[in-house]
Design a protein around this motif. Structure first.
Motif, short mmCIF file in Angstrom:
data_model
loop_
_atom_site.label_atom_id
_atom_site.label_comp_id
_atom_site.label_asym_id
_atom_site.label_seq_id
_atom_site.Cartn_x
_atom_site.Cartn_y
_atom_site.Cartn_z
N PRO B 225 0.82 -1.23 0.00
CA PRO B 225 0.00 0.00 0.00
C PRO B 225 0.85 1.28 0.00
N ASN B 226 1.96 1.27 0.74
CA ASN B 226 2.82 2.47 0.77
C ASN B 226 3.40 2.76 -0.60
N MET B 227 3.81 1.70 -1.29
CA MET B 227 4.38 1.90 -2.63
C MET B 227 3.33 2.44 -3.59
N LEU B 228 2.11 1.88 -3.48
CA LEU B 228 1.02 2.34 -4.34
C LEU B 228 0.73 3.81 -4.08
N ALA B 229 0.66 4.17 -2.79
CA ALA B 229 0.34 5.54 -2.41
C ALA B 229 1.40 6.51 -2.94
N ALA B 230 2.64 6.03 -3.00
CA ALA B 230 3.73 6.91 -3.47
C ALA B 230 3.83 6.94 -4.99
N GLY B 231 2.94 6.21 -5.67
CA GLY B 231 2.91 6.26 -7.12
C GLY B 231 3.95 5.38 -7.80
N GLU B 232 4.48 4.39 -7.08
CA GLU B 232 5.43 3.46 -7.70
C GLU B 232 4.71 2.57 -8.72
N LYS B 233 5.49 2.07 -9.66
CA LYS B 233 4.90 1.17 -10.66
C LYS B 233 4.85 -0.26 -10.12
N LEU B 234 3.64 -0.77 -9.96
CA LEU B 234 3.45 -2.15 -9.49
C LEU B 234 2.80 -2.96 -10.60
N TRP B 235 3.46 -4.04 -10.97
CA TRP B 235 2.96 -4.81 -12.11
C TRP B 235 2.42 -6.16 -11.65
N PRO B 236 1.21 -6.52 -12.13
CA PRO B 236 0.70 -7.86 -11.78
C PRO B 236 1.21 -8.90 -12.77
N TYR B 237 1.90 -9.91 -12.29
CA TYR B 237 2.38 -10.98 -13.17
C TYR B 237 1.37 -12.10 -13.10
N ARG B 238 0.71 -12.33 -14.24
CA ARG B 238 -0.37 -13.33 -14.24
C ARG B 238 0.20 -14.73 -14.35
N PHE B 239 -0.09 -15.53 -13.33
CA PHE B 239 0.38 -16.91 -13.30
C PHE B 239 -0.78 -17.82 -13.67
N GLU B 240 -0.52 -18.74 -14.57
CA GLU B 240 -1.54 -19.72 -14.91
C GLU B 240 -0.98 -21.09 -14.57
N GLY B 241 -1.69 -21.81 -13.80
CA GLY B 241 -1.20 -23.13 -13.42
C GLY B 241 -1.66 -23.45 -12.02
N TYR B 242 -1.15 -24.56 -11.54
CA TYR B 242 -1.58 -25.05 -10.23
C TYR B 242 -0.89 -24.27 -9.11
N TRP B 243 -1.65 -23.77 -8.18
CA TRP B 243 -1.10 -23.07 -7.01
C TRP B 243 -2.05 -23.27 -5.84
N ARG B 244 -1.54 -23.74 -4.73
CA ARG B 244 -2.38 -23.90 -3.54
C ARG B 244 -1.65 -23.41 -2.31
N ASP B 245 -2.40 -22.72 -1.47
CA ASP B 245 -1.93 -22.37 -0.14
C ASP B 245 -2.31 -23.55 0.74
N VAL B 246 -1.34 -24.08 1.49
CA VAL B 246 -1.65 -25.25 2.31
C VAL B 246 -1.58 -24.91 3.80
N GLY B 247 -2.22 -23.81 4.14
CA GLY B 247 -2.15 -23.31 5.51
C GLY B 247 -3.15 -23.92 6.47
N THR B 248 -4.12 -24.67 5.95
CA THR B 248 -5.12 -25.26 6.84
C THR B 248 -5.16 -26.77 6.61
N ILE B 249 -5.74 -27.48 7.57
CA ILE B 249 -5.85 -28.94 7.46
C ILE B 249 -6.58 -29.32 6.18
N THR B 250 -7.70 -28.64 5.92
CA THR B 250 -8.49 -28.97 4.73
C THR B 250 -7.71 -28.70 3.45
N SER B 251 -7.03 -27.55 3.40
CA SER B 251 -6.31 -27.23 2.16
C SER B 251 -5.09 -28.14 2.00
N LEU B 252 -4.49 -28.54 3.10
CA LEU B 252 -3.34 -29.46 3.03
C LEU B 252 -3.79 -30.83 2.52
N TRP B 253 -4.93 -31.28 3.03
CA TRP B 253 -5.48 -32.57 2.60
C TRP B 253 -5.89 -32.50 1.12
#
Lengths: 370, 397
Positions: B225-253
């Motif tokens: 947020p600080n970088m955005l507020a200061a007008g820095e250039k932030l680029w979204p890199y679009r990833f296509e493919g499998y990605w999972r956060d495994v932070g919970t029991i259900t998501s890990l399973w």
């Protein structure tokens, strides 16, 4: 174990191993789904704390070098000492073509042996299928005061072997060469602990007389002079791999849990080069009975009594029985194999049918397309 | 030595939502997918992307993680002019020293490490994601777009968007707004928690943020947020493919179950190997009574029972008459004769004794969940571990 140096003989490529040794020596034969035979010798050394090991090679050692690398898998990649690969060196007038025996092989690396700082040498075959507790062998060797300690089997191994008969004083009384089947004495596993000076003396004399063999030439000299040989009995699985049948049988023997316990004891693990890191997958219709399967396989078909190495793919409808599939074999749909040894990267088109017999398994050479 | 890009891997979090599984070890070293530990994925991605210098920031129970990473050799990260470095919190001369108080603070505290490589860019990674990604491609785009920061984003459904940090993108394609878990998302581009920063810029923002007493010293909450507020250039890199956060029991399973499908994530692709440090075990053995259906099995396993839709890690035993269905068995787990394990995660070296029953199939109720047994537990014969249960190490069951 700083007083002990290991020497492993990895030059043997017995013609009775046929196509299996056309691309490698017996010591680098793939074994039990993820190993090479020499892993057993190297691990026995490692587990006894012997980290200074020389490997005597002669021809076709590319696959051996690839496999052993720096010796890191056995903790033998050391700043000082560690693993030394010993290709032929010197003495061209003495040996021509293949080494005719252990003494000739040793004499080609005589300077190396002479330079060793250790007092005792442990000699082991690279094609011996056994997990020998060398720590115990060394302990017994030190206790008995023998000049040489021979490791023998507690059973009669298949094929020809040498036997030692122990006398009432506990030392070997006579040696019986090239026996087959059960008989007097104990079968040698051709693993020895020997004092370096004793070995050098035998080497010098064999060289002078151009005698190449250890059992036939050197040991009779040793016994004639009253040399004392003690026998250590190895309890458990042991077989020297010299023929296709030996090779096939030893692999199939690993399907029995008591043999696996003997070869892969928890406290003396068999170490090997690490490979691909991915589990094996079984599909919806896969069947796997009485088989050993390494990682990185995809199995959709049926296997029974099989040894399957990494990277093997078995399509649905294939039926593989009592066979050894080495690394990277591709088995098409409906393929039917029984008593087959498929060397690395063989591929079998859909519907192929091949059958050997347990006594004479069919060997499919590396990279074959069937 | 000047480096184009080095990676900093945030591996210090406890992973408290994995409960018994992270009771005694950090989340990144939790076993995953048969052969792996979670951290193998970002480490392998680094090696495969040609990033040879990785700092791993550890804090919570780092012992297993440290010994697991070692010199980085299993991922080919043991290079002479880079390598993998464990970076724990430390004390400086004249200071009391402090724990990492946030993701940004963890990097701030290691400015010295980063500067020693004089990198142009720094890649920030998490130790709790399962994915295969070419960071080199992301870096190329980052440089092409002349961005101060490039954020890897994944397209999600609008319903899911409420659970993620969402990037709103302007007409020029650059990020114009960042919203953490928005109630009414304006975009479906979710942050994957993977950032490449121009190091000079990041350093300036880290130093400034450190002076702000109200900051929570977090990348998502403060730095971006600080970088955005200061007008820095932030680029979204679009990833296509499998990605999972495994932070919970259900998501890990769930993610473990995904490993059974090569169409989701292909682990057999030799061009993008995932490395792991694993003991050398004999091949797995399947006995006379083994039935293994749609499952993955790892070296050292002995299977003589029924295994279906399951993940068996190294050296797992499933005895004759035992049944393992829709479950994840971590290294060394033992399921004895006649025991049943279904819809469950069984921790390392945990023993399910004969006749015990762990977990139950979904019954449609809200209270249903995956049953979890932590590591080193013995579930006694005849015991019933209900769906959704959480058994901690040291508990008597």
């Amino acid at each position: 174990m700083r007083d002990y140096r290991g020497l492993i003989f990895a030059y043997n490529a017995n013609p009775e191993l046929r196509e299996l040794v056309s691309v490698r020596t017996a010591a680098s034969l793939p074994f039990c789904g993820r190993y090479r035979l020499i892993d057993l010798a190297l691990s026995s050394m490692r587990n006894a704390g012997i980290l200074d090991v020389g490997v005597i090679m002669q021809r076709d050692y590319q696959s051996l070098l690839d496999h052993i690398g720096s010796g890191k898998a056995w903790d033998m990649s050391r700043r000082s000492g560690g693993l030394r690969m010993l290709p032929p060196f010197g003495l061209p007038q003495y040996h021509t073509g293949e080494y005719n025996g252990t003494m000739e092989a040793l004499n080609t690396v005589a300077e190396y042996v002479r330079s060793l700082p250790q007092e005792h040498i442990v000699l082991l075959l690279g094609n011996l299928c056994a997990n020998i507790d060398l720590m115990e062998v060394i302990r017994q060797h030190a206790r008995s005061g023998a000049d040489i300690t021979a490791v023998c089997a507690d059973h009669t191994p298949a094929g020809r072997h040498h036997r030692f008969v122990v006398g009432p004083d506990g030392f070997v009384q006579k040696m019986l060469l090239y026996r087959e089947g059960p008989g007097e004495g104990l079968a040698s596993l051709e693993a020895y602990v020997v004092h370096k000076d004793q070995l050098l003396d035998l080497m010098d004399r064999c060289r002078a007389e151009r005698l190449p063999m250890f059992h036939q030439d050197a040991l009779p000299m040793f016994f004639a002079e009253g040399g004392r040989m003690d026998v250590y009995v190895h309890h458990g699985y042991a077989q020297i791999i010299s023929t296709v049948e030996d090779y096939y049988t030893a692999n199939m023997d690993m399907l029995r849990s008591e043999n696996r316990r003997s070869i892969f004891p928890a406290d003396r693990p068999v170490r090997a080069k690490a490979h691909e890191e991915v589990s094996s997958y079984y599909g919806e219709h896969a069947v796997s009975r009485r088989s050993l399967v390494a990682d990185d396989c995809i199995i959709e078909g049926e296997i029974e009594n099989c040894i399957v190495f990494p990277g093997v793919r078995i399509a649905q409808g294939a039926k593989i029985k009592s066979s050894i599939l080495m690394r990277g074999c591709q088995i098409g749909e409906g393929v039917d194999l029984e008593n087959v040894i498929a060397d690395k990267h063989c591929s079998f088109s859909p519907g192929a049918k091949l059958m050997g017999s347990p006594k004479l398994p069919m060997v499919i050479p590396k990279n074959s397309q069937i | 030595m000047k480096k184009k890009c080095i990676a900093m891997l945030l591996a210090g979090g406890q992973g408290s939502r994995l409960y018994a599984l992270t009771q005694n070890e950090a989340k990144p070293s939790v076993p995953f997918g048969g052969k792996y530990r979670i951290i193998d994925f970002p480490l392998s991605n680094c090696a495969n992307s040609g990033i040879d210098t990785v700092g791993v920031l550890t804090q919570y129970r780092p012992r297993q993680l440290n010994s697991y990473i070692g010199n980085g050799q299993p991922w080919d990260l043991d290079s002479s002019d880079g390598g993998v470095f464990i970076l724990p919190p430390y004390q400086s001369a004249g200071e009391k020293g402090s724990w990492f108080s946030g993701t940004a603070n963890a990097i701030y505290q290691n400015i010295g490490f980063i500067e020693s490589y004089d990198p142009e860019n720094v890649l920030i990674l998490s130790g709790d994601h399962i994915y295969k990604m070419d960071y080199a491609a992301m870096l190329r785009e980052h440089l092409l777009k002349d961005a101060a920061c490039t954020i890897a984003v994944l397209q999600v459904s609008m319903e899911e968007a409420t659970r993620f940090g969402i990037m709103n993108v302007g007409e020029d394609g650059y990020v114009c707004e960042f919203e953490e878990k928005p109630k009414h998302p304006k975009s479906d581009l979710a942050s994957m928690g993977i950032y490449i920063f121009n190091w000079a810029k990041l350093k300036a923002y880290l130093m400034a943020d450190e002076q702000d007493p109200n900051s929570s010293k977090d990348f998502g909450k403060n730095i971006i947020p600080n970088m955005l507020a200061a007008g820095e250039k932030l680029w979204p890199y679009r990833f296509e493919g499998y990605w999972r956060d495994v932070g919970t029991i259900t998501s890990l399973w769930d993610a473990n179950m995904d490993m059974l499908s090569t169409t989701l994530i292909n682990l057999y692709d030799p061009s993008w190997p995932i490395g792991a440090r694993s003991p050398i075990c004999p091949p797995h053995f399947t006995g006379d009574h083994a039935e293994i259906i749609h499952s993955i099995v790892t070296e050292g396993c002995e299977v003589d029972g029924h295994v279906e839709n399951s993940v068996l890690s190294t050296a797992v035993t499933v005895e004759e008459g035992a049944s393992v269905v829709y479950s994840v068995l971590m290294p060394g787990a033992v399921v004895k004769e006649g025991a049943v394990v279904e819809y469950a995660i069984v921790g390392e070296n945990t023993v399910i004794e004969s006749g015990a029953h762990v977990g139950a199939p979904p019954d449609g109720s809200d209270s249903w969940g995956v049953a979890t047994c932590g590591p080193d537990i013995v579930i006694r014969g005849g015991a019933q571990v209900p769906a959704g249960a959480m058994i901690y190490t040291g508990e008597e069951v």
